[in-house]
Design a protein around this motif. Sequence first.
Motif, mmCIF file in Angstrom:
data_model
loop_
_atom_site.group_PDB
_atom_site.id
_atom_site.type_symbol
_atom_site.label_atom_id
_atom_site.label_comp_id
_atom_site.label_asym_id
_atom_site.label_seq_id
_atom_site.Cartn_x
_atom_site.Cartn_y
_atom_site.Cartn_z
ATOM 1 N N ASN A 164 0.917 -1.025 0.117
ATOM 2 C CA ASN A 164 0.065 -0.059 0.015
ATOM 3 C C ASN A 164 0.851 1.299 -0.086
ATOM 4 O OD1 ASN A 164 -1.603 2.380 0.984
ATOM 5 N ND2 ASN A 164 -3.268 0.704 1.485
ATOM 6 N N PRO A 165 0.533 2.367 -0.912
ATOM 7 C CA PRO A 165 1.412 3.578 -0.709
ATOM 8 C C PRO A 165 1.623 3.946 0.883
ATOM 9 C CG PRO A 165 -0.260 3.804 -2.402
ATOM 10 C CD PRO A 165 -0.729 2.294 -1.602
ATOM 11 N N LYS A 166 0.560 3.979 1.561
ATOM 12 C CA LYS A 166 0.965 4.212 3.075
ATOM 13 C C LYS A 166 1.884 3.523 3.932
ATOM 14 C CE LYS A 166 -3.901 5.918 3.440
ATOM 15 N NZ LYS A 166 -5.185 5.999 4.138
ATOM 16 N N GLU A 167 2.484 2.507 3.249
ATOM 17 C CA GLU A 167 3.487 1.831 4.033
ATOM 18 C C GLU A 167 4.495 2.479 4.397
ATOM 19 O OE1 GLU A 167 4.759 -2.162 2.179
ATOM 20 O OE2 GLU A 167 6.603 -0.995 1.575
ATOM 21 N N TRP A 168 4.911 2.407 5.569
ATOM 22 C CA TRP A 168 5.978 3.222 6.299
ATOM 23 C C TRP A 168 6.750 2.371 7.372
ATOM 24 C CZ3 TRP A 168 8.402 7.121 4.394
ATOM 25 C CH2 TRP A 168 9.415 8.054 5.449
ATOM 26 N N ALA A 169 7.950 2.705 7.231
ATOM 27 C CA ALA A 169 8.741 2.080 8.614
ATOM 28 C C ALA A 169 9.757 3.312 8.920
ATOM 29 C CB ALA A 169 9.673 0.899 8.188
ATOM 30 N N GLU A 170 10.084 3.574 10.118
ATOM 31 C CA GLU A 170 10.939 4.458 10.575
ATOM 32 C C GLU A 170 12.411 4.040 10.455
ATOM 33 O OE1 GLU A 170 10.257 7.574 11.451
ATOM 34 O OE2 GLU A 170 8.070 7.307 11.729
ATOM 35 N N ILE A 171 13.214 4.824 9.817
ATOM 36 C CA ILE A 171 14.592 4.729 9.912
ATOM 37 C C ILE A 171 15.368 4.149 11.047
ATOM 38 C CG2 ILE A 171 15.542 6.813 10.020
ATOM 39 C CD1 ILE A 171 16.879 4.097 7.573
ATOM 40 N N GLU A 172 14.938 4.714 12.365
ATOM 41 C CA GLU A 172 15.382 4.093 13.474
ATOM 42 C C GLU A 172 15.133 2.767 13.789
ATOM 43 O OE1 GLU A 172 13.518 6.842 13.500
ATOM 44 O OE2 GLU A 172 14.734 8.590 13.750
ATOM 45 N N ASP A 173 13.897 2.278 13.378
ATOM 46 C CA ASP A 173 13.488 0.931 13.691
ATOM 47 C C ASP A 173 14.499 -0.019 12.648
ATOM 48 O OD1 ASP A 173 11.748 1.663 15.544
ATOM 49 O OD2 ASP A 173 10.280 1.439 14.361
ATOM 50 N N ILE A 174 14.359 0.513 11.473
ATOM 51 C CA ILE A 174 15.115 -0.154 10.326
ATOM 52 C C ILE A 174 16.703 -0.330 10.678
ATOM 53 C CG2 ILE A 174 16.140 -0.069 7.789
ATOM 54 C CD1 ILE A 174 13.473 1.273 7.228
ATOM 55 N N SER A 175 17.363 0.647 11.447
ATOM 56 C CA SER A 175 18.714 0.645 11.704
ATOM 57 C C SER A 175 19.035 -0.355 12.898
ATOM 58 C CB SER A 175 18.989 2.010 12.132
ATOM 59 O OG SER A 175 18.986 3.017 10.929
ATOM 60 N N LYS A 176 17.809 -0.413 13.673
ATOM 61 C CA LYS A 176 17.931 -1.344 14.820
ATOM 62 C C LYS A 176 17.883 -2.774 14.200
ATOM 63 C CE LYS A 176 16.096 1.683 18.570
ATOM 64 N NZ LYS A 176 14.837 2.189 19.282
ATOM 65 N N GLY A 177 17.090 -3.121 13.332
ATOM 66 C CA GLY A 177 16.996 -4.372 12.895
ATOM 67 C C GLY A 177 18.221 -4.641 11.887
ATOM 68 N N ALA A 178 18.727 -3.694 11.279
ATOM 69 C CA ALA A 178 20.197 -3.982 10.462
ATOM 70 C C ALA A 178 21.415 -3.949 11.508
ATOM 71 C CB ALA A 178 20.147 -2.518 9.647
ATOM 72 N N SER A 179 21.113 -3.362 12.816
ATOM 73 C CA SER A 179 22.017 -3.690 13.661
ATOM 74 C C SER A 179 22.274 -4.989 13.948
ATOM 75 C CB SER A 179 22.229 -2.639 14.675
ATOM 76 O OG SER A 179 22.458 -1.438 14.223
ATOM 77 N N ILE A 180 21.074 -5.471 14.369
ATOM 78 C CA ILE A 180 21.280 -7.004 15.013
ATOM 79 C C ILE A 180 21.628 -7.973 13.671
ATOM 80 C CG2 ILE A 180 19.403 -8.768 15.604
ATOM 81 C CD1 ILE A 180 17.757 -6.541 16.901
ATOM 82 N N LEU A 181 21.112 -7.747 12.415
ATOM 83 C CA LEU A 181 21.492 -8.485 11.060
ATOM 84 C C LEU A 181 23.084 -8.280 11.154
ATOM 85 C CD1 LEU A 181 20.356 -10.035 8.643
ATOM 86 C CD2 LEU A 181 20.450 -7.827 7.637
ATOM 87 N N LEU A 182 23.669 -7.186 11.335
ATOM 88 C CA LEU A 182 25.127 -6.998 10.979
ATOM 89 C C LEU A 182 25.895 -7.897 12.126
ATOM 90 C CD1 LEU A 182 27.746 -5.638 10.307
ATOM 91 C CD2 LEU A 182 27.186 -3.547 11.835
ATOM 92 N N GLU A 183 25.559 -7.740 13.524
ATOM 93 C CA GLU A 183 26.241 -8.617 14.581
ATOM 94 C C GLU A 183 25.935 -10.087 14.364
ATOM 95 O OE1 GLU A 183 28.207 -7.224 16.681
ATOM 96 O OE2 GLU A 183 27.648 -5.279 16.143
ATOM 97 N N THR A 184 24.866 -10.478 14.003
ATOM 98 C CA THR A 184 24.544 -11.967 13.495
ATOM 99 C C THR A 184 25.515 -12.369 12.530
ATOM 100 O OG1 THR A 184 22.116 -11.812 14.332
ATOM 101 C CG2 THR A 184 22.819 -13.666 12.900
ATOM 102 N N THR A 185 25.373 -11.669 11.292
ATOM 103 C CA THR A 185 26.311 -11.833 10.136
ATOM 104 C C THR A 185 27.715 -12.071 10.594
ATOM 105 O OG1 THR A 185 24.764 -10.692 8.729
ATOM 106 C CG2 THR A 185 26.991 -11.140 7.923
ATOM 107 N N LEU A 186 28.344 -11.133 11.451
ATOM 108 C CA LEU A 186 29.457 -11.132 11.704
ATOM 109 C C LEU A 186 29.994 -12.380 12.375
ATOM 110 C CD1 LEU A 186 30.116 -7.521 12.905
ATOM 111 C CD2 LEU A 186 31.283 -8.498 10.832
ATOM 112 N N GLN A 187 28.960 -12.958 13.275
ATOM 113 C CA GLN A 187 29.412 -14.166 13.832
ATOM 114 C C GLN A 187 29.559 -15.420 12.892
ATOM 115 O OE1 GLN A 187 30.248 -14.375 17.340
ATOM 116 N NE2 GLN A 187 30.242 -12.133 16.941
ATOM 117 N N TYR A 188 28.675 -15.482 11.847
ATOM 118 C CA TYR A 188 28.553 -16.699 11.054
ATOM 119 C C TYR A 188 29.650 -16.439 9.927
ATOM 120 C CZ TYR A 188 24.262 -18.319 12.622
ATOM 121 O OH TYR A 188 23.237 -19.028 13.493
#
Length: 416
Positions: A388-412
Motif C-alpha cells: 500500500n502507498p501508506k506503507e512506512w517504517a521509521e529509519i530508527e527501527d530499520i537501523s536497529k534491525g540492521a544492527s542485529i543483522l550485522l552482529e549476527t552476520t559477523l558471527q557466522y
Amino acid sequence: MKQLFRVNSQRMMKRLEQLAEIGRTAEGGVTREALTIEDHQAQMQVTKWMEEAGLTVYHDHFGNLIGRKNGNNRHAPAVMIGSHIDTVPNGGMFDGTVGVIAGIEIAQILKEAAVTHDHPLEVVAFLDEEGTRFSGGLFGSRGMVGKVSQEELWKTDEAGVSRLEAMRSFTLEPEKCGESVRGPGEVKVYLEMHIEQGPFLQAVNEPVGIVRGIAGPAWFTVKLRGEAGHAGTVPMSLRIDPVAGAAELIAKIEQICSQEAEAATVGTVGKIRAFPGGANVIAEEVQFSLDIRDTDLERRTARIEEVKAAAHAIAEKRGLQHELICHLVQPPVECAGHVIARMQEAAKSLGYAPPLMISGAGHDAMMMKEITDMGMIFVRCQDGISHNPKEWAEIEDISKGASILLETTLQYLAYQ
C-alpha cells in the motif's frame, strides 16, 4: 558481544528513497513488477551500490541479482543475506527492499573497516518474490533451490508475454536455469530482514522482532464458467451467471477461513475478472485469485478441501463449470534454533529485547530453508500497513534491525 561497527542510517534511508522513485505512482506508491523496465532500472541501481560496497555482482540464470565478497576460504559455504526489490502494483517502498539495502550496508561496513572473514558473504536481490505478474511468487528463491518447473517459464502475464520471453529480454538464459541451482552445503546460513507487514510489533511497542516460523501459502486461480447473455433480456430465473456464483463462493471462503476464532488461517481474494467484461452483458466466465495461509499444515489442507467442496456444490447448484488451478503450495517452515539464539544474543548486546513472532506472509527465507538453516528479523511498520502507498517504517527501527543483522552476520562469517 562488543559492538565494533555501526550501520549508516542516513545512507540506508537515502538509498530507500532513491529506489522508491523507480516505479513511483501518482498515489505515492511504487509499482515495480518483475522483469519490467522499472525492475531493470532498480536492478542497475542496486548493482551500482553492491559494487560500491566491494561486492562482485552477477545474475544467475533465474534472474537473481547476487553480490559476492570472498572470504579467506573462498571454497567455504557462503553466509547469504537476501530479500527482494520487486513490488506489488502500487505497493510501498519498504517491503523487501529494506532487507536488500541492509545487506548492502553490511557489505559496505566490512569494506570500509577492512574486515577480514573466513566465509564468503553474498547479498541477493531475488527475482519476482511477489509473483503478481506471472501468478507464481518466490520465483527466484524457488529457482535457486531447484523448485521451478519448465512449465512455469511459459506462464504469461495479462498482456500475453511469457516469463520466458521476459527473461530473455533481460538477456537472461532461462534454458540454463539448471546451472544456477544451489545445493545443500553451498550456503552456511541464510539471513533476511523485512518489514513486519502486520500490527504486532506496533501493538507491543517494539521496534524489531525475531521470527520463529513462517506460515505456508497456497495460491490458486478459481474459474467459474456459465453462459453469456443480454443483461436486459434474460430473466433472472434462467441465467447461468458465474458472477453470482463467484460472489456466493467468495462469501463462503470468508466463512470457511473464519470458523475458528483463534486459528491462524487466512483466506484472501485479491484479484477478480469477468469475461467478456461488458457492463450490459451477463458474463460467460469469472476468474479470481485465492490465497490461503496457515502455520498449521493439516488445518490449511482441511480448509482448502472445504473450499473445493463449496466450489463444487455452488457450481452444481447453479449449473456452472468450475476449476481450481494451483500455482503455489508451500508448507509452513520453522527458523533454525541456533539462528534465533544468535539474533537474540546480538540484540541483547545492543540493548534490545525483540519478541519472538510468526510471519503470516511468505518470504524467500522459506525457500532457502530447503538447502540451509535460515532466520528472519522483522522491523515494525506503521499501523501494520503493507502492499500500500501508506506503507512506512521509521529509519530508527530499520537501523536497529540492521544492527542485529550485522552482529549476527559477523558471527557466522567468523570475522577477525
